[in-house]
Design a protein around this motif. Structure first.
Motif, PDB file in Angstrom:
ATOM      1  N   TYR A  99       0.819  -1.211   0.000  1.00  0.00           N
ATOM      2  CA  TYR A  99       0.000   0.000   0.000  1.00  0.00           C
ATOM      3  C   TYR A  99       0.860   1.271   0.000  1.00  0.00           C
ATOM      4  O   TYR A  99       0.335   2.369  -0.121  1.00  0.00           O
ATOM      5  CB  TYR A  99      -0.924   0.026   1.216  1.00  0.00           C
ATOM      6  CG  TYR A  99      -2.127  -0.877   1.114  1.00  0.00           C
ATOM      7  CD1 TYR A  99      -3.407  -0.334   1.045  1.00  0.00           C
ATOM      8  CD2 TYR A  99      -2.012  -2.257   1.127  1.00  0.00           C
ATOM      9  CE1 TYR A  99      -4.531  -1.140   0.980  1.00  0.00           C
ATOM     10  CE2 TYR A  99      -3.120  -3.079   1.060  1.00  0.00           C
ATOM     11  CZ  TYR A  99      -4.380  -2.521   0.983  1.00  0.00           C
ATOM     12  OH  TYR A  99      -5.490  -3.327   0.922  1.00  0.00           O
ATOM     13  N   ALA A 132     -10.608   8.846  -0.900  1.00  0.00           N
ATOM     14  CA  ALA A 132      -9.309   8.768  -1.557  1.00  0.00           C
ATOM     15  C   ALA A 132      -8.576  10.108  -1.461  1.00  0.00           C
ATOM     16  O   ALA A 132      -7.360  10.142  -1.221  1.00  0.00           O
ATOM     17  CB  ALA A 132      -9.470   8.335  -3.012  1.00  0.00           C
ATOM     18  N   ALA A 133      -9.305  11.201  -1.617  1.00  0.00           N
ATOM     19  CA  ALA A 133      -8.674  12.532  -1.515  1.00  0.00           C
ATOM     20  C   ALA A 133      -8.150  12.782  -0.107  1.00  0.00           C
ATOM     21  O   ALA A 133      -7.044  13.303   0.066  1.00  0.00           O
ATOM     22  CB  ALA A 133      -9.676  13.612  -1.916  1.00  0.00           C
ATOM     23  N   ALA A 173      -5.072  10.592   0.363  1.00  0.00           N
ATOM     24  CA  ALA A 173      -3.942  11.113  -0.412  1.00  0.00           C
ATOM     25  C   ALA A 173      -3.282  12.270   0.336  1.00  0.00           C
ATOM     26  O   ALA A 173      -2.055  12.341   0.441  1.00  0.00           O
ATOM     27  CB  ALA A 173      -4.414  11.568  -1.789  1.00  0.00           C
ATOM     28  N   ARG A 174      -4.106  13.129   0.872  1.00  0.00           N
ATOM     29  CA  ARG A 174      -3.611  14.328   1.575  1.00  0.00           C
ATOM     30  C   ARG A 174      -2.924  13.964   2.895  1.00  0.00           C
ATOM     31  O   ARG A 174      -1.842  14.463   3.190  1.00  0.00           O
ATOM     32  CB  ARG A 174      -4.798  15.269   1.814  1.00  0.00           C
ATOM     33  CG  ARG A 174      -4.481  16.598   2.399  1.00  0.00           C
ATOM     34  CD  ARG A 174      -5.729  17.492   2.474  1.00  0.00           C
ATOM     35  NE  ARG A 174      -6.841  16.899   3.198  1.00  0.00           N
ATOM     36  CZ  ARG A 174      -7.962  16.433   2.618  1.00  0.00           C
ATOM     37  NH1 ARG A 174      -8.132  16.482   1.317  1.00  0.00           N
ATOM     38  NH2 ARG A 174      -8.922  15.906   3.355  1.00  0.00           N
ATOM     39  N   TYR A 190      -0.551   9.928   2.478  1.00  0.00           N
ATOM     40  CA  TYR A 190       0.481   9.918   1.445  1.00  0.00           C
ATOM     41  C   TYR A 190       1.088  11.278   1.150  1.00  0.00           C
ATOM     42  O   TYR A 190       2.009  11.358   0.340  1.00  0.00           O
ATOM     43  CB  TYR A 190      -0.095   9.335   0.153  1.00  0.00           C
ATOM     44  CG  TYR A 190      -0.491   7.882   0.274  1.00  0.00           C
ATOM     45  CD1 TYR A 190       0.459   6.894   0.484  1.00  0.00           C
ATOM     46  CD2 TYR A 190      -1.821   7.497   0.177  1.00  0.00           C
ATOM     47  CE1 TYR A 190       0.109   5.566   0.585  1.00  0.00           C
ATOM     48  CE2 TYR A 190      -2.186   6.169   0.270  1.00  0.00           C
ATOM     49  CZ  TYR A 190      -1.220   5.200   0.478  1.00  0.00           C
ATOM     50  OH  TYR A 190      -1.573   3.882   0.575  1.00  0.00           O
ATOM     51  N   ASP A 227       0.106  13.423  -0.715  1.00  0.00           N
ATOM     52  CA  ASP A 227      -0.062  13.561  -2.170  1.00  0.00           C
ATOM     53  C   ASP A 227       1.098  12.967  -2.979  1.00  0.00           C
ATOM     54  O   ASP A 227       1.344  13.370  -4.106  1.00  0.00           O
ATOM     55  CB  ASP A 227      -0.291  15.034  -2.548  1.00  0.00           C
ATOM     56  CG  ASP A 227      -1.621  15.543  -2.017  1.00  0.00           C
ATOM     57  OD1 ASP A 227      -2.611  14.794  -2.072  1.00  0.00           O
ATOM     58  OD2 ASP A 227      -1.664  16.688  -1.539  1.00  0.00           O
ATOM     59  N   ARG A 228       1.804  11.961  -2.416  1.00  0.00           N
ATOM     60  CA  ARG A 228       2.928  11.342  -3.119  1.00  0.00           C
ATOM     61  C   ARG A 228       2.611   9.962  -3.683  1.00  0.00           C
ATOM     62  O   ARG A 228       3.446   9.380  -4.359  1.00  0.00           O
ATOM     63  CB  ARG A 228       4.136  11.234  -2.193  1.00  0.00           C
ATOM     64  CG  ARG A 228       4.774  12.564  -1.849  1.00  0.00           C
ATOM     65  CD  ARG A 228       6.061  12.363  -1.072  1.00  0.00           C
ATOM     66  NE  ARG A 228       5.863  11.625   0.157  1.00  0.00           N
ATOM     67  CZ  ARG A 228       5.740  12.192   1.357  1.00  0.00           C
ATOM     68  NH1 ARG A 228       5.795  13.492   1.488  1.00  0.00           N
ATOM     69  NH2 ARG A 228       5.570  11.452   2.432  1.00  0.00           N
ATOM     70  N   ALA A 229       1.440   9.394  -3.378  1.00  0.00           N
ATOM     71  CA  ALA A 229       1.133   8.043  -3.849  1.00  0.00           C
ATOM     72  C   ALA A 229      -0.359   7.943  -4.163  1.00  0.00           C
ATOM     73  O   ALA A 229      -1.154   8.770  -3.733  1.00  0.00           O
ATOM     74  CB  ALA A 229       1.524   7.010  -2.788  1.00  0.00           C
ATOM     75  N   ASN A 230      -0.692   6.904  -4.911  1.00  0.00           N
ATOM     76  CA  ASN A 230      -2.081   6.661  -5.291  1.00  0.00           C
ATOM     77  C   ASN A 230      -2.830   6.066  -4.095  1.00  0.00           C
ATOM     78  O   ASN A 230      -2.461   5.005  -3.594  1.00  0.00           O
ATOM     79  CB  ASN A 230      -2.126   5.711  -6.481  1.00  0.00           C
ATOM     80  CG  ASN A 230      -3.525   5.507  -6.999  1.00  0.00           C
ATOM     81  OD1 ASN A 230      -4.508   5.618  -6.274  1.00  0.00           O
ATOM     82  ND2 ASN A 230      -3.628   5.198  -8.272  1.00  0.00           N
ATOM     83  N   PRO A 231      -3.903   6.709  -3.647  1.00  0.00           N
ATOM     84  CA  PRO A 231      -4.623   6.253  -2.463  1.00  0.00           C
ATOM     85  C   PRO A 231      -5.774   5.287  -2.748  1.00  0.00           C
ATOM     86  O   PRO A 231      -6.475   4.876  -1.829  1.00  0.00           O
ATOM     87  CB  PRO A 231      -5.189   7.565  -1.904  1.00  0.00           C
ATOM     88  CG  PRO A 231      -5.502   8.335  -3.148  1.00  0.00           C
ATOM     89  CD  PRO A 231      -4.374   8.012  -4.097  1.00  0.00           C
ATOM     90  N   ASP A 232      -5.977   4.893  -4.007  1.00  0.00           N
ATOM     91  CA  ASP A 232      -7.190   4.150  -4.359  1.00  0.00           C
ATOM     92  C   ASP A 232      -7.325   2.818  -3.623  1.00  0.00           C
ATOM     93  O   ASP A 232      -8.389   2.487  -3.111  1.00  0.00           O
ATOM     94  CB  ASP A 232      -7.272   3.937  -5.870  1.00  0.00           C
ATOM     95  CG  ASP A 232      -7.468   5.242  -6.624  1.00  0.00           C
ATOM     96  OD1 ASP A 232      -7.841   6.255  -5.986  1.00  0.00           O
ATOM     97  OD2 ASP A 232      -7.237   5.255  -7.845  1.00  0.00           O
TER      98      ASP A 232
END
Length: 175
Positions: free
Chosen positions: A35, A125-126, A129-130, A133, A135-140
């Motif tokens: 993940y 997911a937003a 991500a924030r 991650y 905003d460095r990786a895909n959170p899906d």
């Protein structure tokens, strides 16, 4: 006179067990390897906060004594955060400032995840991500895991939290 003492001790054991299950779920190696949650102090904080937020969301939606358990759980989480800081060598003067930052982050993330879960997977997911991650990786995939965990916890009776196990899904089963 002696019975309240035993009740508090039993409650403390229950909360420590619940805390342990949250930490175990948050430290699942799949979250860090597949993940892409960073295996750093901050990444582990994010993983614990995320799992705790899910449990707190469920406990606060249940009938008493679940909301009281939620408060006891928050207290235990912060005791452990403080112990972790001290074990890392953070000095007595800096601990209160760091704990304040942790509290603000914890409360903010819990509110963000709660709101995002009510709005759907895109909002979740937003938020992930924030927060998780930066905003460095895909959170899906993490969003699908969190959604599955939230659904599992929503069906869980109080006994899942008082006796265990807390029904977190296996991260490797979520693709």
């Amino acid at each position: 006179m002696i019975f309240p003492f035993f009740r508090r001790a039993a409650n403390r054991r229950l909360i420590e067990r619940l805390h342990g299950q949250i930490v175990a779920a948050a430290r699942n190696r799949i979250l860090f390897t597949e993940y892409a949650i960073e295996d750093t102090f901050e990444g582990r904080f994010e993983a614990v906060t995320l799992h705790a937020a899910l449990v707190l969301r469920r406990l606060n939606a249940m009938a008493p004594p679940a909301p009281e358990m939620a408060q006891d759980l928050v207290d235990a989480l912060f005791r452990h955060f403080e112990m972790a800081l001290r074990e890392m060598g953070v000095g007595d003067i800096a601990v209160p400032k760091r704990m304040k930052s942790f509290a603000e982050a914890f409360v903010g993330r819990g509110a963000a995840y709660d709101l995002a879960l009510s709005k759907g997977e895109t909002a979740l997911a937003a938020a992930l991500a924030r927060n998780v991650y930066a905003d460095r990786a895909n959170p899906d995939r993490l969003a699908r895991y969190v959604g599955a965990a939230d659904r599992a916890l929503a069906k869980a009776p109080i006994e899942a939290f008082t006796m265990g196990p807390v029904p977190f899904p296996e991260p490797s089963a979520i693709l």
